[in-house]
Design an enzyme around this catalytic site. Structure first.
Site, PDB file in Angstrom:
ATOM      1  N   HIS A  49       0.784  -1.110   0.129  1.00  0.00           N
ATOM      2  CA  HIS A  49      -0.195   0.056  -0.171  1.00  0.00           C
ATOM      3  C   HIS A  49       0.852   1.125  -0.086  1.00  0.00           C
ATOM      4  O   HIS A  49       0.538   2.377  -0.554  1.00  0.00           O
ATOM      5  CB  HIS A  49      -0.719  -0.092   1.196  1.00  0.00           C
ATOM      6  CG  HIS A  49      -2.043  -1.096   1.169  1.00  0.00           C
ATOM      7  ND1 HIS A  49      -3.217  -0.771   0.955  1.00  0.00           N
ATOM      8  CD2 HIS A  49      -1.917  -2.196   1.296  1.00  0.00           C
ATOM      9  CE1 HIS A  49      -4.063  -1.984   0.922  1.00  0.00           C
ATOM     10  NE2 HIS A  49      -3.198  -3.059   1.170  1.00  0.00           N
ATOM     11  N   ASP A  70      -6.482   5.609   1.131  1.00  0.00           N
ATOM     12  CA  ASP A  70      -6.001   4.200   0.819  1.00  0.00           C
ATOM     13  C   ASP A  70      -7.333   3.402   0.907  1.00  0.00           C
ATOM     14  O   ASP A  70      -8.291   3.797   1.643  1.00  0.00           O
ATOM     15  CB  ASP A  70      -5.384   3.601   1.963  1.00  0.00           C
ATOM     16  CG  ASP A  70      -4.981   2.165   1.703  1.00  0.00           C
ATOM     17  OD1 ASP A  70      -3.771   2.207   1.034  1.00  0.00           O
ATOM     18  OD2 ASP A  70      -5.571   1.235   1.916  1.00  0.00           O
ATOM     19  N   THR A 115      -5.086  -0.076  -4.776  1.00  0.00           N
ATOM     20  CA  THR A 115      -3.660  -0.564  -4.763  1.00  0.00           C
ATOM     21  C   THR A 115      -3.503  -1.918  -5.376  1.00  0.00           C
ATOM     22  O   THR A 115      -2.652  -2.634  -5.456  1.00  0.00           O
ATOM     23  CB  THR A 115      -2.871  -0.631  -3.236  1.00  0.00           C
ATOM     24  OG1 THR A 115      -3.926  -1.336  -2.518  1.00  0.00           O
ATOM     25  CG2 THR A 115      -2.697   0.806  -2.773  1.00  0.00           C
ATOM     26  N   HIS A 120       4.229 -13.872  -6.631  1.00  0.00           N
ATOM     27  CA  HIS A 120       2.985 -13.993  -5.929  1.00  0.00           C
ATOM     28  C   HIS A 120       1.821 -13.482  -6.670  1.00  0.00           C
ATOM     29  O   HIS A 120       0.754 -13.941  -6.044  1.00  0.00           O
ATOM     30  CB  HIS A 120       3.107 -13.688  -4.482  1.00  0.00           C
ATOM     31  CG  HIS A 120       3.481 -12.216  -4.104  1.00  0.00           C
ATOM     32  ND1 HIS A 120       4.437 -11.392  -4.851  1.00  0.00           N
ATOM     33  CD2 HIS A 120       3.011 -11.385  -3.286  1.00  0.00           C
ATOM     34  CE1 HIS A 120       4.510 -10.282  -4.491  1.00  0.00           C
ATOM     35  NE2 HIS A 120       3.401 -10.203  -3.596  1.00  0.00           N
ATOM     36  N   TRP A 136       0.055  -6.690  -7.071  1.00  0.00           N
ATOM     37  CA  TRP A 136      -0.103  -5.812  -8.172  1.00  0.00           C
ATOM     38  C   TRP A 136       1.179  -4.875  -8.323  1.00  0.00           C
ATOM     39  O   TRP A 136       1.290  -4.838  -9.766  1.00  0.00           O
ATOM     40  CB  TRP A 136      -1.339  -4.981  -8.184  1.00  0.00           C
ATOM     41  CG  TRP A 136      -1.594  -4.131  -9.292  1.00  0.00           C
ATOM     42  CD1 TRP A 136      -1.805  -2.879  -9.511  1.00  0.00           C
ATOM     43  CD2 TRP A 136      -1.974  -4.756 -10.441  1.00  0.00           C
ATOM     44  NE1 TRP A 136      -2.222  -2.647 -10.591  1.00  0.00           N
ATOM     45  CE2 TRP A 136      -2.486  -4.079 -11.482  1.00  0.00           C
ATOM     46  CE3 TRP A 136      -2.381  -6.078 -10.939  1.00  0.00           C
ATOM     47  CZ2 TRP A 136      -2.768  -4.206 -12.561  1.00  0.00           C
ATOM     48  CZ3 TRP A 136      -2.679  -6.287 -12.202  1.00  0.00           C
ATOM     49  CH2 TRP A 136      -2.861  -5.369 -12.966  1.00  0.00           C
ATOM     50  N   ASN A 137       1.708  -4.500  -7.386  1.00  0.00           N
ATOM     51  CA  ASN A 137       2.884  -3.606  -7.826  1.00  0.00           C
ATOM     52  C   ASN A 137       3.981  -4.375  -8.417  1.00  0.00           C
ATOM     53  O   ASN A 137       4.339  -3.786  -9.287  1.00  0.00           O
ATOM     54  CB  ASN A 137       3.571  -2.981  -6.357  1.00  0.00           C
ATOM     55  CG  ASN A 137       2.637  -2.054  -5.695  1.00  0.00           C
ATOM     56  OD1 ASN A 137       1.791  -1.357  -6.148  1.00  0.00           O
ATOM     57  ND2 ASN A 137       2.614  -2.078  -4.140  1.00  0.00           N
ATOM     58  N   SER A 138       4.237  -5.530  -8.011  1.00  0.00           N
ATOM     59  CA  SER A 138       5.360  -6.282  -8.710  1.00  0.00           C
ATOM     60  C   SER A 138       4.798  -6.611  -9.939  1.00  0.00           C
ATOM     61  O   SER A 138       5.540  -6.672 -11.304  1.00  0.00           O
ATOM     62  CB  SER A 138       5.440  -7.868  -8.007  1.00  0.00           C
ATOM     63  OG  SER A 138       6.129  -7.431  -6.773  1.00  0.00           O
TER      64      SER A 138
END
Length: 472
Positions: free
Chosen positions: A23, A117, A140, A363, A366-368
């Site tokens: 986040h 957030d 996020t 895994h 989402w950021n990755s």
């Protein structure tokens, strides 16, 4: 963007993230983008953070951007036993939510907008409505996951029985205007109606229509159909605009020249182009010993070179085990001729951009996945919890990667080493995926370039916030 019009013409935007690097990272990248677009920025922080990484990340950000104002939000005393949860990150979200009514003093002098957030929006909205302050959500995860989150309250209401329980008769959840989502892909915590996560998930889902807009770290080429359906109000009637502002770029403050980074980059420099599979399961997840063993055996049986980031504990402050304790002496000995295993923080952006890296086992955070898209690296997703199966579906639909539905959630231990090895081999040898990933990389570059879809969206938002200056 021009500086004409004086400092007062620039929007003043505050941001309130919640707990967890998944986040915090997009929030700080968004804040940095706002600074670059000449906005005044206030960051609302809470201490102590759950993880040491969060404290360090905020500190590095504030040092890099001294023009950003930090306002510390002092939370009310919180008894973890009063909440139906054990996850330290869920508990911190709840602690912030229970103190949200005290936020008003931190939201002055008049702001153009607050960005909240997703885990906090239902608790913060009453405060901003009372202040007549526009409130935007930073979601996020993927737009696909947002479609479920936004529509879930109505779905639950339609499935509720006279006794108050919720019964899902089918194997799929229907999402208006979009393909259905398999029930098996829905975050398990959402299905436990008595859990803290499920309660706040519903409350936040009900709140989106009262917000002024939703920002998502995505872009048109990655999730075109979902974004069109959301903004066409086909998913939820009355939904505010959904703004795809991604990919949010890593910042200089995130790049640390430490010995472990130098070691990793030197090792990668010695590997052939596209030959290395990068393996990382994010900042939050510690695999079980059994999972770790199967993954290690899978990497060995794949025959591929690999860079593997191993995490021993969920919270980094508790992570003191050595690599040998986590992997075992026998596996460590087998690995050393084929790959590099590290336990330290890794500059993922540098790794994914390296010419030697040809695939990513993730895994499904989402950021990755967005970082993989930005660098054109195909992904094998092994979802572990939360939104990750739905994110995996989004990646598969875009052509960026693959996932094996029969593996279930990683914690179920359905995947064995030999099968993992075969899928890694498939990933690294798949020319079609590689071509698709490179196409998405180019589309990501265009989206944030001059005149690109995300760049235009950002300017649209800032123009809205400039107008708000005239009413505060």
């Amino acid at each position: 963007m021009s500086d004409s019009g004086g400092f007062d013409s620039h929007p003043h935007v505050a941001l309130i993230p919640s707990a967890g690097m998944g986040h915090l990272t997009p929030f700080l990248r968004l804040a940095a983008s706002l600074v670059q677009h000449h906005c005044r920025v206030t960051l609302i922080t809470t201490y102590p953070t759950v993880s040491l990484a969060e404290t360090q990340h905020v500190s590095h950000f504030l040092s890099a951007y001294p023009q950003v104002t930090e306002k510390r939000f002092h939370l009310l005393p919180f008894d973890p036993n009063s909440a139906n949860a054990t996850d330290p990150f869920f508990l911190r979200w709840e602690a912030i939510r229970r103190s949200a009514h005290l936020l008003a003093p931190l939201l002055s002098p008049p702001l153009s907008a607050l960005i909240t957030d997703v885990t906090l929006i239902s608790a913060v909205l009453p405060v901003t409505i009372n202040l007549h302050l526009p409130n935007y959500v930073l979601f996020t995860a993927s737009a696909r996951m947002f479609s479920l989150t936004a529509s879930f309250p109505a779905i639950v209401a339609s499935k509720s029985t006279s006794s108050g329980s919720v019964e899902f008769d089918d194997d799929f959840i229907e999402i208006p205007g979009l393909p259905p989502i398999p029930l098996s892909s829905v975050p398990p915590a959402v299905m436990d109606s008595k859990s803290l996560f499920a309660t706040s998930f519903l409350e936040n889902g009900n709140s989106f229509v009262k917000s002024n807009g939703v920002l998502i770290n995505s872009f048109d080429a990655l999730e075109a159909d979902t974004l069109v359906a959301l903004n066409g109000r086909r998913v939820v009637a009355g939904l505010p605009p959904v703004y795809a502002v991604g990919p949010l770029l890593p910042c200089e403050f995130e790049k640390r020249d430490d010995p472990s980074t130098s070691l990793i980059l030197k090792w990668l420099d010695d590997q052939p182009e596209g030959s290395v599979v990068y393996v990382s399961f994010g900042s939050r997840l510690a695999l079980s010993m059994e999972q770790t063993k199967e993954l290690g055996n899978g990497l060995l049986s794949s025959g591929c070179r690999f860079l593997w980031v191993v995490k021993g504990k969920t919270v980094d402050k508790e992570d003191e085990e050595s690599l040998k304790n986590v992997l075992g002496h026998e596996l460590m000995e087998k690995i050393k001729d084929q790959g590099l295993v590290v336990k330290n923080w890794v500059d993922q952006d540098k790794v994914l951009s390296h010419r030697a890296v040809g695939g990513f086992v993730s895994h499904g955070g989402w950021n990755s996945l967005v970082e993989a898209a930005r660098h054109g690296v195909p992904v094998l997703v092994w979802p572990q919890f939360g939104d990750q199966k739905i994110n995996a579906e989004a990646v598969e639909s875009a052509g960026l990667g693959m996932w094996v539905r029969s593996w279930g959630w990683g914690t179920e231990l359905r995947a064995k080493g030999d099968e993992i090895g075969l899928k890694i081999k498939d990933l690294m040898a798949n020319d079609f995926l590689r071509e698709q990933a490179k196409r998405i990389e180019e589309e990501a570059r265009k989206a944030i370039g001059v005149g690109g879809s995300s760049e235009r969206t950002f300017k649209e938002l800032i123009d809205k916030w400039k107008c708000n200056n005239n009413t505060h």
